[in-house]
Design a protein around this motif. Structure first.
Motif, PDB file in Angstrom:
ATOM      1  N   LEU A 266       0.901  -1.465   0.272  1.00  0.00           N
ATOM      2  CA  LEU A 266      -0.016  -0.167   0.283  1.00  0.00           C
ATOM      3  C   LEU A 266       1.279   1.811   0.087  1.00  0.00           C
ATOM      4  N   TYR A 267       1.993   1.370   0.566  1.00  0.00           N
ATOM      5  CA  TYR A 267       2.668   1.849   1.075  1.00  0.00           C
ATOM      6  C   TYR A 267       3.623   2.401  -0.569  1.00  0.00           C
ATOM      7  N   SER A 268       3.526   1.714  -1.311  1.00  0.00           N
ATOM      8  CA  SER A 268       3.719   1.918  -2.787  1.00  0.00           C
ATOM      9  C   SER A 268       3.225   2.423  -3.445  1.00  0.00           C
ATOM     10  N   LYS A 269       2.528   2.035  -3.025  1.00  0.00           N
ATOM     11  CA  LYS A 269       0.778   2.253  -4.128  1.00  0.00           C
ATOM     12  C   LYS A 269       0.643   4.406  -3.764  1.00  0.00           C
ATOM     13  N   VAL A 270       1.025   4.673  -2.763  1.00  0.00           N
ATOM     14  CA  VAL A 270       0.343   5.468  -1.937  1.00  0.00           C
ATOM     15  C   VAL A 270       1.378   7.110  -1.639  1.00  0.00           C
ATOM     16  N   ALA A 271       2.327   6.566  -1.501  1.00  0.00           N
ATOM     17  CA  ALA A 271       3.213   8.130  -1.029  1.00  0.00           C
ATOM     18  C   ALA A 271       3.466   9.059  -1.474  1.00  0.00           C
ATOM     19  N   ARG A 272       3.983   8.351  -2.753  1.00  0.00           N
ATOM     20  CA  ARG A 272       4.244   9.968  -3.446  1.00  0.00           C
ATOM     21  C   ARG A 272       2.984  10.529  -3.609  1.00  0.00           C
ATOM     22  N   GLY A 273       1.691  10.231  -4.275  1.00  0.00           N
ATOM     23  CA  GLY A 273       0.857  10.792  -4.161  1.00  0.00           C
ATOM     24  C   GLY A 273       0.224  11.414  -2.934  1.00  0.00           C
ATOM     25  N   ASN A 274       0.525  10.854  -1.912  1.00  0.00           N
ATOM     26  CA  ASN A 274       0.023  11.742  -0.987  1.00  0.00           C
ATOM     27  C   ASN A 274       0.482  12.726  -0.449  1.00  0.00           C
ATOM     28  N   ALA A 275       2.526  12.158  -0.929  1.00  0.00           N
ATOM     29  CA  ALA A 275       3.100  13.426  -0.748  1.00  0.00           C
ATOM     30  C   ALA A 275       2.482  15.164  -1.635  1.00  0.00           C
ATOM     31  N   LEU A 276       2.365  15.513  -3.217  1.00  0.00           N
ATOM     32  CA  LEU A 276       1.957  15.610  -3.870  1.00  0.00           C
ATOM     33  C   LEU A 276       0.628  16.069  -3.480  1.00  0.00           C
ATOM     34  N   PHE A 277      -0.998  15.347  -3.326  1.00  0.00           N
ATOM     35  CA  PHE A 277      -1.808  15.825  -2.474  1.00  0.00           C
ATOM     36  C   PHE A 277      -1.741  16.680  -0.645  1.00  0.00           C
ATOM     37  N   PHE A 278      -0.405  17.165  -0.398  1.00  0.00           N
ATOM     38  CA  PHE A 278      -0.501  17.588   1.244  1.00  0.00           C
ATOM     39  C   PHE A 278       0.194  18.586   0.596  1.00  0.00           C
ATOM     40  N   GLN A 279       0.778  18.840  -0.777  1.00  0.00           N
ATOM     41  CA  GLN A 279       1.984  20.336  -0.765  1.00  0.00           C
ATOM     42  C   GLN A 279       0.923  21.525  -2.193  1.00  0.00           C
ATOM     43  N   LYS A 280      -0.245  20.389  -2.725  1.00  0.00           N
ATOM     44  CA  LYS A 280      -1.434  21.064  -3.637  1.00  0.00           C
ATOM     45  C   LYS A 280      -2.349  21.754  -2.586  1.00  0.00           C
ATOM     46  N   TYR A 281      -2.734  20.411  -1.710  1.00  0.00           N
ATOM     47  CA  TYR A 281      -3.956  21.142  -0.517  1.00  0.00           C
ATOM     48  C   TYR A 281      -4.100  21.162   0.831  1.00  0.00           C
ATOM     49  N   CYS A 282      -3.170  20.628   1.392  1.00  0.00           N
ATOM     50  CA  CYS A 282      -2.908  21.191   3.073  1.00  0.00           C
ATOM     51  C   CYS A 282      -0.886  21.235   3.118  1.00  0.00           C
ATOM     52  N   PRO A 283      -1.357  22.225   2.443  1.00  0.00           N
ATOM     53  CA  PRO A 283       0.671  22.533   2.997  1.00  0.00           C
ATOM     54  C   PRO A 283       1.457  23.013   4.302  1.00  0.00           C
ATOM     55  N   SER A 284       0.343  23.239   5.655  1.00  0.00           N
ATOM     56  CA  SER A 284       0.603  23.187   6.118  1.00  0.00           C
ATOM     57  C   SER A 284       0.320  21.808   7.329  1.00  0.00           C
ATOM     58  N   TYR A 285       0.280  20.567   7.017  1.00  0.00           N
ATOM     59  CA  TYR A 285       0.911  20.256   7.637  1.00  0.00           C
ATOM     60  C   TYR A 285       1.718  19.059   6.888  1.00  0.00           C
ATOM     61  N   ASP A 286       2.062  18.001   7.660  1.00  0.00           N
ATOM     62  CA  ASP A 286       2.634  17.540   7.783  1.00  0.00           C
ATOM     63  C   ASP A 286       2.742  16.007   7.372  1.00  0.00           C
ATOM     64  N   ALA A 287       2.583  15.999   6.371  1.00  0.00           N
ATOM     65  CA  ALA A 287       2.338  13.983   5.546  1.00  0.00           C
ATOM     66  C   ALA A 287       3.238  12.720   6.365  1.00  0.00           C
ATOM     67  N   GLN A 288       3.988  13.366   6.818  1.00  0.00           N
ATOM     68  CA  GLN A 288       4.914  12.008   7.007  1.00  0.00           C
ATOM     69  C   GLN A 288       4.738  12.497   8.609  1.00  0.00           C
TER      70      GLN A 288
END
Length: 308
Positions: free
Chosen positions: A281-303
């Motif tokens: 699951l991590y291999s499927k979602v990690a990169r997309g999650n990082a980009l998602f946080f940058q775009k939609y909620c940059p004030s939060y730490d995705a990691q």
């Protein structure tokens, strides 16, 4: 302004709705009104909305007269709910549909976004959307327990993981149709993991701030803050073994007993993922999650919040 809390499921939506419902009078004093999904008027709207969301995804001008009539009925029922209200607030997870319903992504948000765009075109309303999200590991486990609890899936987690999950488990596919159609500031994204970091009260503060309300203006009871506890792993196991032998009324009775005595409030070990499943699951979602946080909620730490 019309405020639309889209969900997702399993992100404290019941708690948010409980607080909204309890504070009807306070909200009216602040110039808002909660549109309660428990009312008959809302149920009438829901029936027409669910019919409308099944229409083909295409431009309004290319719809047939029959398809347009279906849309118009849903619009009429929607405006029966909001007519004469200055700042209505909706909080209703089925705007996005039910997750993992044979889709290529987690939700069919494109049809919902298109429906709101049709509505805005008809009446020139301004919408503010709020999407509450949860890291996929916790979300999938919580959805599995929910499906067991409601007797919609009565098999083991490994079967759920193998058979029920869509190919695209990213939140970007859920948010993008709204961000593509509406203005940049029309969509707020709030990660549910604020609860783990700062507590449910802070999560509510962030949510209500997104719709222009100071939480200190509202009344909160302790029982409101945990109004819909989930099944624990123990409750799942009992349900899987006993539900198949029960009639519906007896199942509902057992469900209440399990929530009262074997919820995730009292039984904390609720992890299902094997290390292999987690890595997959991590291999499927990690990169997309990082980009998602940058775009939609940059004030939060995705990691920090377990998304990457």
């Amino acid at each position: 302004m019309i405020y639309i809390h889209l969900g997702s499921w399993k992100t404290g939506t019941t708690t948010i709705q409980t607080v909204l419902r309890r504070n009807r009078v306070a909200l009216q004093k602040l110039g808002y009104k909660f549109v309660d999904q428990r009312s008959q008027e809302f149920k009438d709207f829901a029936a027409t909305f669910n019919e409308a969301r099944k229409l083909p995804l295409r431009e309004f001008d290319t719809l047939t007269s029959g398809e347009t009539a279906i849309l118009e009925r849903s619009f009429d029922e929607f405006y029966n709910l909001v007519r004469g209200i200055e700042n209505p607030i909706f909080s209703w997870e089925p705007f996005l549909g039910h997750p993992f319903s044979g889709l290529s992504s987690m939700y069919n948000s494109e049809s919902a976004a298109l429906w709101f765009s049709y509505l805005a075109r008809r009446a020139l309303d301004t919408f503010k959307f709020v999407l509450t999200v949860r890291n996929q590991f916790d979300f999938i486990e919580s959805m599995y327990s929910q499906e067991v609890r409601k007797a919609r899936f009565l098999s083991g987690f490994n079967d759920f993981f193998a058979d029920k999950l869509p190919n695209d488990l990213g939140w970007e596919a859920v948010a993008k149709p709204f961000s593509d159609i509406f203005a940049d500031d029309s969509l707020s994204v709030i990660p549910f993991e604020i609860v783990k970091k700062n507590g449910i009260r802070n999560y509510l503060e962030v949510f209500f701030r997104s719709v222009g309300i100071d939480l200190s203006e509202l009344s909160l009871l302790d029982k409101d803050l945990h109004s819909n506890p989930s099944f624990s792993k123990v409750a799942d196991s009992i349900a899987l073994n006993v539900y198949p032998f029960l009639e519906k009324n007896d199942r509902l009775l057992l469900e209440r007993v399990l929530v009262e005595n074997f919820s995730n409030k009292t039984h904390k070990d609720n992890s299902y993922f094997t290390s292999t499943q987690r890595n997959m699951l991590y291999s499927k979602v990690a990169r997309g999650n990082a980009l998602f946080f940058q775009k939609y909620c940059p004030s939060y730490d995705a990691q920090e919040m377990g998304y990457i």
